[in-house]
Design a protein around this motif. Sequence first.
Motif, PDB file in Angstrom:
ATOM      1  N   TYR A   5       0.826  -1.208   0.000  1.00  0.00           N
ATOM      2  CA  TYR A   5       0.000   0.000   0.000  1.00  0.00           C
ATOM      3  C   TYR A   5       0.860   1.259   0.000  1.00  0.00           C
ATOM      4  O   TYR A   5       0.551   2.235  -0.687  1.00  0.00           O
ATOM      5  CB  TYR A   5      -0.920  -0.015   1.219  1.00  0.00           C
ATOM      6  CG  TYR A   5      -1.918   1.121   1.243  1.00  0.00           C
ATOM      7  CD1 TYR A   5      -3.134   0.996   0.585  1.00  0.00           C
ATOM      8  CD2 TYR A   5      -1.636   2.311   1.913  1.00  0.00           C
ATOM      9  CE1 TYR A   5      -4.059   2.038   0.602  1.00  0.00           C
ATOM     10  CE2 TYR A   5      -2.547   3.344   1.932  1.00  0.00           C
ATOM     11  CZ  TYR A   5      -3.760   3.202   1.271  1.00  0.00           C
ATOM     12  OH  TYR A   5      -4.653   4.247   1.278  1.00  0.00           O
ATOM     13  N   SER A  22       0.725   3.965  -3.018  1.00  0.00           N
ATOM     14  CA  SER A  22       0.131   5.263  -2.684  1.00  0.00           C
ATOM     15  C   SER A  22       1.053   6.448  -2.943  1.00  0.00           C
ATOM     16  O   SER A  22       0.671   7.586  -2.632  1.00  0.00           O
ATOM     17  CB  SER A  22      -0.288   5.282  -1.209  1.00  0.00           C
ATOM     18  OG  SER A  22      -1.286   4.331  -0.964  1.00  0.00           O
ATOM     19  N   LEU A  62      -3.991  -2.228  -6.052  1.00  0.00           N
ATOM     20  CA  LEU A  62      -4.091  -1.013  -5.247  1.00  0.00           C
ATOM     21  C   LEU A  62      -3.817   0.231  -6.073  1.00  0.00           C
ATOM     22  O   LEU A  62      -4.464   1.269  -5.899  1.00  0.00           O
ATOM     23  CB  LEU A  62      -3.110  -1.094  -4.071  1.00  0.00           C
ATOM     24  CG  LEU A  62      -3.434  -2.138  -2.993  1.00  0.00           C
ATOM     25  CD1 LEU A  62      -2.256  -2.303  -2.039  1.00  0.00           C
ATOM     26  CD2 LEU A  62      -4.696  -1.758  -2.230  1.00  0.00           C
TER      27      LEU A  62
END
Length: 446
Positions: free
Chosen positions: A251, A255, A332
């Motif tokens: 993640y 991100s 993601l």
Amino acid sequence: MKSVKQLAIRGAIWTIVGFGGIQILRFGNNLILTRLLEPEYFGLMALVTTIRVGLELFSDVGIGQNIVNSKRGDEPTFLNTAWSIQAIRGVVIWFLCILIAYPIAQFYNDVRLWWLIPIVTLSSVIDGFSCTSVHTLHRRMVLGKLSLYELIMQASFLSTLILLVWFYPNIWSLAIAPVIGAIYKLVSSYWLIPKYSNHFEWEPEAVKEILSFGKWMFVASTLMFAAEQTDRLVLGKILSFEMLGVYTVAYTLASIPREVIKQLSYKVIFPAISHQSDLPRPTLRAKIIRQRWLMLFTCAIVLAGLVTVGDLVVGILYDKRYAAAIWMMPILCSGIWFSLLFYTISPALLAISKPLYSAQSNFARFGIIALGVPLANYSFGVLGAIIVIAFSDVPLYIVNLYGLWQEKLTCFAQDIQTTAFFIAVLALFLAIRNHLGFGLPIQTLF
């Protein structure tokens, strides 16, 4: 006197350079730590950090945003009152953490949390006494100096963290490092602006203004925490801490584009629009849309590249303990596009003093994660949970779009066009990858 546009352009460049440098440092630090520590430790720290951030956001009254946005943002009395509120808040946060540490340790069945939570959140007390000079630099859009300062602070913190872990490779080194980092920030913040300091002061009018603006910031920040951190709280309960650590690695890497845009949103877009918030809505909307094109086109290319090769990067740089991050990464990354659409326009609603829409947007994302992740995990396993998290920004974006339409600042046509561009670039990159013999990013699932 430089124009707002010139300040915004210069600020954007400095923010990208500074934050880009910070991300490089963090990435290198992450590679070193993953070789020195067990994945379980990253899962534990992700949970503790989530709790700390949650309490900070639950008590957020928008000190920084008040200083940036208020007409009194340069007055010493206003700044000292804001600092006083900030300091009191930090102490309250720590006492709350002491109270909730034991029940949380019981809930997650890990006695280490009983001590980790108070130690890590001690940094909130120290942060509370930091000078408001950082917010003043935001207000004045002196982002070159601020970016350099943040880069130095990050380098100091990460080097300290690596040294601690090198000599003491355990969870307690990860817990103590944030406290040392907060001390670095506390001391250095009083050197940022010459002859600038804070002391305790309590002016009722300033308190009223801060809390009046802050009541909606409190709601927005509380729901922002719920929207952005609930995934770790839920996954910490339904998965092992080891798998949570693997997810945290994936993640964090996925991100990076979102974090860059969030920095631009807070440091550049928000103050730039705040300086022009008195303009008629059609004029303000036209200015926003004109400046937004380049950001979205650039983001589309970068994000498409990350979706295409992110799994290869993880596979090369991380050992087999993090194998699951290989397939998590592209999934993601794919959903982050909606975050980019959101953060490049949502500051407009905050700048015109409409933070309620942000609160509603974050509530929508929270609902999807809180309900969808456990159900998806029960029905489809970890893959289902990751897919729900990846695309949980869709309701965030849709609700924000409604707010923009209500305030006559909508940019839906621009969003459609840039989304089509993103899909086209992604399809091209994936076709090139497949042609070169690397297959598709999620092929490890099959």
